[in-house]
Scaffold this active site. Structure first.
Site, short mmCIF file in Angstrom:
data_model
loop_
_atom_site.label_atom_id
_atom_site.label_comp_id
_atom_site.label_asym_id
_atom_site.label_seq_id
_atom_site.Cartn_x
_atom_site.Cartn_y
_atom_site.Cartn_z
CG ASP A 15 36.11 25.31 -41.95
OD1 ASP A 15 35.03 25.29 -41.33
OD2 ASP A 15 36.95 26.22 -41.83
N GLY A 16 37.12 21.06 -43.42
CA GLY A 16 37.41 20.02 -44.40
C GLY A 16 36.45 18.86 -44.25
CB ALA A 63 40.92 11.74 -46.73
CG ASN A 64 37.61 11.64 -50.28
OD1 ASN A 64 37.01 12.69 -50.06
ND2 ASN A 64 38.66 11.58 -51.07
CG ASP A 83 34.80 25.71 -48.72
OD1 ASP A 83 34.97 26.91 -48.94
OD2 ASP A 83 33.69 25.16 -48.79
CB SER A 86 42.73 23.85 -38.06
OG SER A 86 43.28 22.58 -37.90
NE ARG A 88 47.09 22.31 -41.44
CZ ARG A 88 46.01 22.03 -40.73
NH1 ARG A 88 46.09 21.97 -39.41
NH2 ARG A 88 44.85 21.81 -41.32
C1 LIG Z 1 49.03 40.68 -38.50
C2 LIG Z 1 47.97 39.68 -38.32
C3 LIG Z 1 47.09 39.55 -39.47
C4 LIG Z 1 46.14 38.45 -39.30
C5 LIG Z 1 45.21 38.33 -40.44
C6 LIG Z 1 44.30 37.21 -40.24
C7 LIG Z 1 43.37 37.01 -41.36
C8 LIG Z 1 42.70 35.72 -41.16
C9 LIG Z 1 41.60 35.48 -42.11
C10 LIG Z 1 41.15 34.09 -41.99
C11 LIG Z 1 40.18 33.74 -43.04
C12 LIG Z 1 39.85 32.31 -42.99
C13 LIG Z 1 39.01 31.94 -44.12
C14 LIG Z 1 38.61 30.53 -44.00
C15 LIG Z 1 39.04 29.59 -44.76
C16 LIG Z 1 38.63 28.19 -44.62
O1 LIG Z 1 37.78 27.83 -45.67
C17 LIG Z 1 39.83 27.26 -44.70
C18 LIG Z 1 39.42 25.88 -44.24
O2 LIG Z 1 39.35 25.80 -42.89
N1 LIG Z 1 40.90 27.71 -43.87
C19 LIG Z 1 42.05 28.08 -44.37
O3 LIG Z 1 42.29 28.04 -45.53
C20 LIG Z 1 43.05 28.56 -43.37
C21 LIG Z 1 43.43 29.96 -43.64
C22 LIG Z 1 44.27 30.43 -42.53
C23 LIG Z 1 44.68 31.81 -42.71
C24 LIG Z 1 45.65 32.22 -41.66
C25 LIG Z 1 46.21 33.54 -42.00
C26 LIG Z 1 47.30 33.93 -41.08
C27 LIG Z 1 47.96 35.14 -41.65
C28 LIG Z 1 49.15 35.52 -40.88
C29 LIG Z 1 49.85 36.68 -41.54
C30 LIG Z 1 50.99 37.08 -40.71
C31 LIG Z 1 51.63 38.35 -41.14
C32 LIG Z 1 52.61 38.75 -40.11
C33 LIG Z 1 53.47 39.86 -40.54
C34 LIG Z 1 54.41 40.33 -39.50
N1 LIG Z 2 40.17 9.21 -40.62
C1 LIG Z 2 40.76 10.14 -41.36
N2 LIG Z 2 42.07 10.08 -41.65
C2 LIG Z 2 42.67 11.03 -42.39
N3 LIG Z 2 42.03 12.11 -42.91
C3 LIG Z 2 40.72 12.21 -42.66
C4 LIG Z 2 40.01 11.25 -41.88
N4 LIG Z 2 38.72 11.62 -41.79
C5 LIG Z 2 38.62 12.77 -42.49
N5 LIG Z 2 39.80 13.13 -43.02
C6 LIG Z 2 40.15 14.33 -43.82
O1 LIG Z 2 40.82 15.26 -42.98
C7 LIG Z 2 40.69 16.55 -43.56
C8 LIG Z 2 40.80 17.64 -42.49
O2 LIG Z 2 39.88 17.43 -41.50
P1 LIG Z 2 39.14 18.55 -40.66
O3 LIG Z 2 38.52 19.54 -41.52
O4 LIG Z 2 38.24 17.82 -39.72
O5 LIG Z 2 40.30 19.21 -39.80
P2 LIG Z 2 41.27 20.42 -40.00
O6 LIG Z 2 41.84 20.43 -41.36
O7 LIG Z 2 42.19 20.40 -38.85
O8 LIG Z 2 40.35 21.68 -39.81
P3 LIG Z 2 39.93 22.88 -40.77
O9 LIG Z 2 39.39 22.25 -42.02
O10 LIG Z 2 38.89 23.61 -39.97
O11 LIG Z 2 41.15 23.70 -41.05
C9 LIG Z 2 39.35 16.54 -44.24
O12 LIG Z 2 39.50 17.09 -45.52
C10 LIG Z 2 38.95 15.08 -44.32
O13 LIG Z 2 38.71 14.68 -45.66
#
Ligand SMILES: CCCCCCCCCCCCC/C=C/[C@@H](O)[C@H](CO)NC(=O)CCCCCCCCCCCCCCC
Ligand SMILES: Nc1ncnc2c1ncn2[C@@H]1O[C@H](COP(=O)(O)OP(=O)(O)OP(=O)(O)O)[C@@H](O)[C@H]1O
Ligand SMILES: [Ca+2]
Length: 500
Positions: free
Chosen positions: A153-154, A129-130, A456, A196, A266
């Site tokens: 996004d990471g 990382a980094n 993010d 992811s 996850r």
């Molecule tokens: C009933 C279904 C409802 C589903 C609602 C889904 C809403 C999803 C909204 C997603 C927004 C993502 C925003 C992006 C953030 C990114 O900068 C960041 C980096 O990759 N990702 C996350 O933090 C990762 C964030 C991941 C969020 C996943 C949320 C999953 C929620 C599940 C809730 C289940 C409730 C079930 C009750 C029976």
């Molecule tokens: N070689 C590496 N080993 C371990 N971690 C790393 C490596 N290269 C980058 N990273 C770190 O891994 C983290 C996650 O990576 P990345 O965003 O590609 O995947 P993700 O977490 O599965 O996806 P998302 O961010 O979309 O949820 C980043 O914050 C980055 O800093």
């Protein structure tokens, strides 16, 4: 967008090559009558359904060798004149992002296209990382027309921190000063999605597809992007382009970090767990409404390619640059203060659309208008919160709830009740004990501890933060989500196809 001109056609061409053909090809169709056929192949962008782009090709046959060469020459010269196209790229691959397919995706799907388009690359496979971020402070950055990150996004966030940080360092700007006017970063970033969530790719291209993203890089697209700076006590913490989330999304992230081995799943696991825990957090949020932009978070229209609201902000930014040195007026502008108990505080610079939520957390947010949408979800029942979440996945308005407020802002601050109490030296031992009790009994939903900020997809150490949106601080190899010519799901033809 559906009009066609000679220039449009060139924009959609990936490469032009003299065709090497074998005897079999020569003996097919009417061309077998030719004594010595000549041909050239044009590789072009074919637009498929749902914003997907593909590389297609068409071969033009010719009896006259001279005429054939003239065509090849003329098309190559026109391609050479496309100054926005990158020639030299620096590529970072995170081999561990998402489903750990980054290296394979790049080698099999992207590298052959870059080579077809005569783009040279320096490829770094990250070892930790980094790695990418630190490397960006050392490389001879002027050598490159863009930086590509293969990951989620990471990984994008790392590359963005490296580039913006490097830019400020080279210009002598102190990132720790929350009011410093940051220097725009003109080196574009291309995202090859292999993570992811891939929310930044989805919100700026409309699909998570490595080939589509590679083609946007090749044709030299440019999409400016707002970036928020996050500070705590005059110390720079992080930049954010997608989601800054406290409460629900902060808690999901914190829990999911322990479950990285589960891959993208996850988030669903931790999402379900966090939903059941139903914690709310008490705090104060102050913000400056974004009065400069024309839109509002409740608009029916979303930000699309060539968005006029983002263009207007671009013009305002150019005027501000001209007037630099004059006192900034924003310090005097009003602040609104809201105290409350929140299940979630989400600040989004863009819609945050992703496959889980195709219209995103704020469907009408703009990529480059210099504002963020601040969504406050107050304490409500589990059932109401579920109704709110479900609306992220369908066409219903997720802001049409009495417990949800949304504001378009250009800056905001947050302090949790706990840190306010600590600052005012309230040492209520009973309260602390009660807090401990609640941590041990997750069924209790009271604010026993602070949540963490999800920036993010990375956690921030501090709960008290100061955030400022920097209009169009950086640029991507993208063009925003295109309006379809013939209805949302239909195939739309590229200009090359229309010509054919
Ligand atoms: C009933 C279904 C409802 C589903 C609602 C889904 C809403 C999803 C909204 C997603 C927004 C993502 C925003 C992006 C953030 C990114 O900068 C960041 C980096 O990759 N990702 C996350 O933090 C990762 C964030 C991941 C969020 C996943 C949320 C999953 C929620 C599940 C809730 C289940 C409730 C079930 C009750 C029976
Ligand atoms: N070689 C590496 N080993 C371990 N971690 C790393 C490596 N290269 C980058 N990273 C770190 O891994 C983290 C996650 O990576 P990345 O965003 O590609 O995947 P993700 O977490 O599965 O996806 P998302 O961010 O979309 O949820 C980043 O914050 C980055 O800093
Ligand atoms: Ca914005």
């Amino acid at each position: 967008h559906c009009q066609i001109s000679g220039l449009d056609v060139i924009e959609g061409i990936i490469a032009v090559e003299e065709t090497e053909f074998n005897k079999k090809q020569r003996n097919t169709g009417k061309w077998q009558k030719m004594a010595k056929p000549h041909a050239f192949t044009v590789y072009y962008v074919k637009k498929a359904r749902n914003h997907r782009w593909r590389c297609s090709d068409v071969t033009f046959w010719c009896v006259d060798e001279h005429l054939c060469n003239q065509w090849i020459q003329a098309l190559k010269e026109l391609l050479e004149m496309q100054k926005s196209r990158p020639k030299q790229l620096l590529v970072y691959i995170n081999p561990y992002g998402g489903r750990r397919q980054g290296k394979r995706i790049y080698e099999q799907k992207v590298a052959p296209l870059f080579s077809l388009a005569s783009i040279s690359t320096d490829v770094v496979i990250t070892e930790h990382a980094n790695h990418a971020k630190d490397n960006l402070f050392e490389v001879n950055i002027n050598k490159y027309d863009g930086v590509v990150c293969v990951g989620g996004d990471g990984m994008f966030s790392e590359v963005m921190h490296g580039l913006i940080g490097r830019m400020q360092k080279d210009s002598g700007i102190d990132q720790n000063n929350p009011k410093a006017p940051l220097v725009q970063c003109n080196i574009r970033i291309g995202i090859i999605p292999a993570g992811s969530t891939d929310c930044i790719c989805y919100s700026t291209v409309g699909i998570i597809d490595p080939v589509t993203s590679a083609l946007h890089i090749i044709v030299g697209d440019c999409q400016p992007l707002d970036v928020s700076s996050v500070h705590h006590n005059n110390t720079f913490l992080k930049y954010s382009v997608s989601l800054l989330g406290y409460g629900f999304y902060g808690d999901i992230l914190k829990d999911s970090e322990k479950k990285r081995w589960m891959g993208p799943m996850r988030y669903d696991y931790s999402g379900f767990k966090t939903f059941l825990s139903h914690h709310y957090y008490e705090g104060t949020i102050s913000f400056q409404p974004a009065r400069h932009t024309l839109g509002s978070p409740r608009d029916k229209d979303s930000c699309r390619t060539g968005c006029y609201i983002c263009k207007k902000s671009e013009q305002q930014l150019a005027e501000q640059h001209k007037e630099r040195g004059l006192k900034r007026e924003e310090d005097e502008e009003e602040w609104k203060v809201i105290k409350g108990k929140f299940l979630a505080i989400n600040a989004v610079n863009m819609s945050c659309a992703c496959p889980r939520s195709p219209k995103g957390l704020s469907p009408a947010a703009h990529l480059a208008d210099g504002s963020a949408d601040l969504i406050l979800v107050r304490k409500c029942s589990r059932f109401d919160f579920l109704r709110y979440l479900v609306r992220h996945t369908n066409q219903d308005d997720q802001f049409d709830f009495s417990f949800v407020d949304v504001y378009r802002v250009k800056s905001f601050q947050f302090t949790s009740k706990l840190s306010e109490d600590n600052e005012s030296n309230v040492t209520d031992i009973g309260k602390k004990r009660f807090g401990q009790f609640c941590r041990d009994h997750p069924a209790c939903c009271c604010n026993s501890a602070n949540s963490t900020w999800n920036c993010d997809g990375e956690t921030l150490d501090s709960s008290a933060i100061e955030v400022r949106v920097h209009c169009q601080l950086m640029k991507l190899f993208a063009r925003g989500i295109e309006e379809n010519c013939k209805g949302e799901d239909a195939d739309s033809q590229s200009s090359v196809e229309q010509l054919l």
